[in-house]
Write a protein that holds these residues in place. Structure first.
Motif, PDB file in Angstrom:
ATOM      1  N   ASP A 293     -16.670 -12.618   5.961  1.00 36.81           N
ATOM      2  CA  ASP A 293     -15.573 -11.937   6.640  1.00 36.81           C
ATOM      3  C   ASP A 293     -14.839 -12.908   7.553  1.00 36.81           C
ATOM      4  OD1 ASP A 293     -13.919 -10.335   8.140  1.00 36.81           O
ATOM      5  OD2 ASP A 293     -15.523  -9.236   9.158  1.00 36.81           O
ATOM      6  N   ASP A 294     -13.627 -13.315   7.141  1.00 35.86           N
ATOM      7  CA  ASP A 294     -12.775 -14.162   7.979  1.00 35.86           C
ATOM      8  C   ASP A 294     -11.387 -13.520   8.038  1.00 35.86           C
ATOM      9  OD1 ASP A 294     -12.638 -16.486   9.624  1.00 35.86           O
ATOM     10  OD2 ASP A 294     -11.391 -17.442   8.117  1.00 35.86           O
ATOM     11  N   THR A 295     -11.374 -12.270   8.505  1.00 34.54           N
ATOM     12  CA  THR A 295     -10.168 -11.443   8.412  1.00 34.54           C
ATOM     13  C   THR A 295      -9.429 -11.287   9.730  1.00 34.54           C
ATOM     14  OG1 THR A 295     -11.501  -9.435   8.777  1.00 34.54           O
ATOM     15  CG2 THR A 295     -11.151 -10.122   6.500  1.00 34.54           C
ATOM     16  N   TYR A 296      -9.740 -12.156  10.698  1.00 35.44           N
ATOM     17  CA  TYR A 296      -9.106 -11.990  12.005  1.00 35.44           C
ATOM     18  C   TYR A 296      -7.703 -12.579  12.048  1.00 35.44           C
ATOM     19  CZ  TYR A 296      -8.289 -11.943  16.982  1.00 35.44           C
ATOM     20  OH  TYR A 296      -7.744 -11.710  18.217  1.00 35.44           O
ATOM     21  N   ASN A 297      -7.542 -13.742  11.468  1.00 30.88           N
ATOM     22  CA  ASN A 297      -6.242 -14.417  11.538  1.00 30.88           C
ATOM     23  C   ASN A 297      -6.059 -15.291  10.308  1.00 30.88           C
ATOM     24  OD1 ASN A 297      -3.772 -15.053  12.573  1.00 30.88           O
ATOM     25  ND2 ASN A 297      -4.522 -16.017  14.447  1.00 30.88           N
ATOM     26  N   ASN A 298      -4.809 -15.652  10.031  1.00 28.68           N
ATOM     27  CA  ASN A 298      -4.551 -16.442   8.832  1.00 28.68           C
ATOM     28  C   ASN A 298      -3.289 -17.276   9.023  1.00 28.68           C
ATOM     29  OD1 ASN A 298      -5.080 -17.386   6.280  1.00 28.68           O
ATOM     30  ND2 ASN A 298      -4.332 -15.585   5.193  1.00 28.68           N
ATOM     31  N   ASN A 299      -3.428 -18.569   8.882  1.00 28.12           N
ATOM     32  CA  ASN A 299      -2.289 -19.481   8.871  1.00 28.12           C
ATOM     33  C   ASN A 299      -2.649 -20.639   7.951  1.00 28.12           C
ATOM     34  OD1 ASN A 299      -3.448 -21.793  10.505  1.00 28.12           O
ATOM     35  ND2 ASN A 299      -3.584 -20.182  12.056  1.00 28.12           N
ATOM     36  N   GLY A 380      -3.303  -8.654  -8.166  1.00 21.50           N
ATOM     37  CA  GLY A 380      -2.411  -8.427  -7.035  1.00 21.50           C
ATOM     38  C   GLY A 380      -2.619  -7.038  -6.464  1.00 21.50           C
ATOM     39  N   ALA A 381      -2.615  -6.924  -5.154  1.00 20.72           N
ATOM     40  CA  ALA A 381      -2.761  -5.634  -4.476  1.00 20.72           C
ATOM     41  C   ALA A 381      -1.647  -5.511  -3.439  1.00 20.72           C
ATOM     42  CB  ALA A 381      -4.118  -5.533  -3.792  1.00 20.72           C
ATOM     43  N   LYS A 382      -1.001  -4.363  -3.411  1.00 20.74           N
ATOM     44  CA  LYS A 382       0.114  -4.212  -2.472  1.00 20.74           C
ATOM     45  C   LYS A 382      -0.355  -3.954  -1.045  1.00 20.74           C
ATOM     46  CE  LYS A 382       0.848   0.763  -3.238  1.00 20.74           C
ATOM     47  NZ  LYS A 382       1.816   1.801  -3.674  1.00 20.74           N
ATOM     48  N   ASP A 383      -1.598  -3.431  -0.905  1.00 22.68           N
ATOM     49  CA  ASP A 383      -2.105  -3.166   0.443  1.00 22.68           C
ATOM     50  C   ASP A 383      -3.630  -3.198   0.441  1.00 22.68           C
ATOM     51  OD1 ASP A 383      -3.005  -0.717  -0.658  1.00 22.68           O
ATOM     52  OD2 ASP A 383      -1.206   0.346  -0.018  1.00 22.68           O
ATOM     53  N   LYS A 384      -4.222  -2.917   1.599  1.00 21.74           N
ATOM     54  CA  LYS A 384      -5.665  -3.007   1.765  1.00 21.74           C
ATOM     55  C   LYS A 384      -6.415  -1.985   0.913  1.00 21.74           C
ATOM     56  CE  LYS A 384      -5.635   0.033   5.825  1.00 21.74           C
ATOM     57  NZ  LYS A 384      -5.935   0.155   7.276  1.00 21.74           N
ATOM     58  N   ASN A 385      -5.807  -0.834   0.667  1.00 17.12           N
ATOM     59  CA  ASN A 385      -6.485   0.203  -0.118  1.00 17.12           C
ATOM     60  C   ASN A 385      -6.643  -0.229  -1.570  1.00 17.12           C
ATOM     61  OD1 ASN A 385      -6.668   2.023   2.102  1.00 17.12           O
ATOM     62  ND2 ASN A 385      -4.516   2.572   1.800  1.00 17.12           N
ATOM     63  N   GLU A 386      -5.584  -0.794  -2.133  1.00 14.78           N
ATOM     64  CA  GLU A 386      -5.680  -1.315  -3.503  1.00 14.78           C
ATOM     65  C   GLU A 386      -6.675  -2.470  -3.565  1.00 14.78           C
ATOM     66  OE1 GLU A 386      -2.106  -2.369  -5.476  1.00 14.78           O
ATOM     67  OE2 GLU A 386      -1.243  -0.352  -5.381  1.00 14.78           O
ATOM     68  N   LEU A 411      -7.559  -6.389   6.065  1.00 15.59           N
ATOM     69  CA  LEU A 411      -8.752  -6.704   5.279  1.00 15.59           C
ATOM     70  C   LEU A 411     -10.037  -6.463   6.065  1.00 15.59           C
ATOM     71  CD1 LEU A 411      -7.714  -9.904   3.270  1.00 15.59           C
ATOM     72  CD2 LEU A 411      -7.579  -7.495   2.613  1.00 15.59           C
ATOM     73  N   ASP A 412      -9.951  -6.408   7.396  1.00 17.34           N
ATOM     74  CA  ASP A 412     -11.123  -6.054   8.189  1.00 17.34           C
ATOM     75  C   ASP A 412     -11.582  -4.635   7.875  1.00 17.34           C
ATOM     76  OD1 ASP A 412      -8.643  -5.367   9.322  1.00 17.34           O
ATOM     77  OD2 ASP A 412      -9.529  -5.060  11.294  1.00 17.34           O
ATOM     78  N   ASP A 413     -10.636  -3.771   7.518  1.00 13.76           N
ATOM     79  CA  ASP A 413     -10.994  -2.404   7.111  1.00 13.76           C
ATOM     80  C   ASP A 413     -11.725  -2.413   5.770  1.00 13.76           C
ATOM     81  OD1 ASP A 413      -9.814  -1.319   9.380  1.00 13.76           O
ATOM     82  OD2 ASP A 413      -7.863  -1.063   8.407  1.00 13.76           O
ATOM     83  N   VAL A 414     -11.337  -3.324   4.890  1.00 16.30           N
ATOM     84  CA  VAL A 414     -12.025  -3.472   3.607  1.00 16.30           C
ATOM     85  C   VAL A 414     -13.469  -3.891   3.840  1.00 16.30           C
ATOM     86  CG1 VAL A 414     -12.082  -4.731   1.421  1.00 16.30           C
ATOM     87  CG2 VAL A 414      -9.882  -4.034   2.401  1.00 16.30           C
ATOM     88  N   VAL A 415     -13.669  -4.829   4.749  1.00 25.70           N
ATOM     89  CA  VAL A 415     -15.027  -5.270   5.089  1.00 25.70           C
ATOM     90  C   VAL A 415     -15.850  -4.102   5.613  1.00 25.70           C
ATOM     91  CG1 VAL A 415     -16.376  -6.725   6.650  1.00 25.70           C
ATOM     92  CG2 VAL A 415     -14.335  -7.648   5.555  1.00 25.70           C
TER      93      VAL A 415
END
Length: 420
Positions: A293-299, A380-386, A411-415
């Motif tokens: 789980d590395d869903t906090y930030n992304n650059n 490809g997924a348009k959002d976290k639910n997909e 993506l933290d919700d996916v985790v």
């Protein structure tokens, strides 16, 4: 309501010196009438009073009790560096530090007001999102020690270029006086030249300095390496995976050593460090299914470091199928396509079975991977639910998956769903 429709000078007097205009009426249009009233009251009454109380209270603490103030900025690694440093400093005295990663405009005054006369160290995270924010922080709480972790392409929607990111963040170092200290990353191209411009005493960390690491290896519980400080060395078991976190620990170690803390105590503090949520956390599920789980930030820079760490971690999980869930990198302005293409090329060279890209911008990554690696299945997924539904179907026995994205992608919700 726009700032140029009212008296800008009066607003700055009321709200706080050097605070960028964007903070005055931030997100006002998206609020209901009641929320607008509350926002305006807080903006023009509560927060200005709180800021001034914090500023003058800190002045009293400095004069009467010799509190040490450490300010940390950088494009990545600020929060982890802050947490590691605070873990070390707390061994030597009462340490107050910024909570989580709340907007520093509001977080710094709150943190200052938590200090007591017995507080020995105050550690403040000084993240900038807009031009001019660092001026406000320096007006509010000038540090004794300035730390800059790195300079990367972040918040380019507002800064427009990496050069402008550097110009804003480096103000922290340039504001230091002769008796102050400046701690910089020697491996960062931008920060190499800062030593010429600051009056503070500079300590570099990283390769080619007196504060560096070697003999790095990874295990399921974290990173093992040797920490070198001015000719002394200690073996460290850092409870988090990734070379970039080891680099953060070097920044923390450099500050602590400048404050007179021994390498043995630095080692103890680093090993006591509690990793924050959503930062390279390994979660082992049933049936030998593992998610990182590395869903906090992304650059762009953080993504490359995370992908490198994932490659290294995958060696610990031999014979596991591997996959990646990657969310859009945001606030990259006109350079967004270029940076997503770069990440696409990195992922194309990795030994993985599938990738799920979440969001519009990440479709670029899918195109690059399809073009360069026929062995990787792309989704490809348009959002976290997909993304959740796709990953749930792919997360079979003996599978290792990295989830990398920003909080706004979700993506933290996916985790969280997968962990239930």
């Amino acid at each position: 309501m726009r700032l140029n429709n009212i008296n800008s000078g009066l607003i700055k007097i009321l709200v706080g010196r050097n605070l960028p205009d964007v903070h005055y009426m931030k997100d006002l249009k998206a609020r209901s009438f009641g929320d607008r009233c509350v926002h305006v009251y807080k903006t023009f009454v509560i927060h200005p009073i709180k800021r001034r109380l914090a500023k003058y209270y800190l002045s009293i603490l400095r004069k009467c009790f010799d509190i040490k103030v450490i300010g940390i900025t950088g494009s990545a690694g600020k929060t982890s560096t802050k947490e590691m440093l605070s873990s070390i400093l707390s061994l030597k005295g009462e340490t107050i530090y910024s909570y989580a990663n709340i907007d520093p405009v509001y977080n710094i005054p709150t943190t200052i007001l938590k200090c007591r006369p017995s507080t020995k160290y105050l550690v403040l995270e000084m993240g900038v999102e807009y031009p001019g924010e660092m001026d406000f922080y320096l007006w509010l709480a000038k540090p004794n020690i300035a730390v800059i972790t790195n300079i990367n392409p972040t918040h380019l929607t507002y800064f427009k270029s990496v050069d402008n990111v550097y110009k804003e963040k480096v103000k922290l170092a340039l504001f230091m006086e002769e008796n102050d200290r400046v701690v910089l990353n020697r491996e960062d191209t931008y920060l190499k030249k800062t030593i010429k411009d600051t009056r503070g005493m500079v300590t570099y960390f990283g390769k080619g300095t007196n504060v560096y690491s070697d003999k790095y290896r990874i295990k399921r519980s974290g990173s093992i390496y040797t920490l070198h400080i001015n000719g002394k060395r200690v073996a460290v078991n850092l409870p988090i995976i990734g070379r970039h976190f080891v680099n953060n620990s070097l920044a923390a170690a450099a500050v602590a050593y400048d404050l007179g803390i021994s390498p043995t105590d630095i080692k103890k503090g680093l090993e006591n460090f509690i990793p924050l949520e959503h930062r390279m956390n390994i979660i082992e599920l049933e049936n030998n299914r593992v998610i990182i789980d590395d869903t906090y930030n992304n650059n762009p820079k953080a993504a490359r470091e995370t992908l490198k760490s994932f490659n290294e971690t995958s060696k610990v999980y031999k014979n596991y199928k591997k996959g990646i869930v990657f969310g859009d990198m945001l606030e990259l302005g006109e350079d967004s396509e270029k940076y997503h293409q770069e990440i696409g090329r990195v992922i194309s060279g990795m030994d993985i079975g599938f990738i799920i890209c979440v969001g519009k911008e990440s479709n670029i990554i899918i195109e690059i991977v399809k073009k360069n690696n026929n062995f990787v299945k792309t989704y490809g997924a348009k959002d976290k639910n997909e993304a959740y539904l796709l990953l749930k179907s792919l997360l079979s026995e003996n599978t290792l998956v990295l989830l990398k994205g920003s909080r706004s992608i979700g993506l933290d919700d996916v985790v969280e769903k997968l962990s239930q």
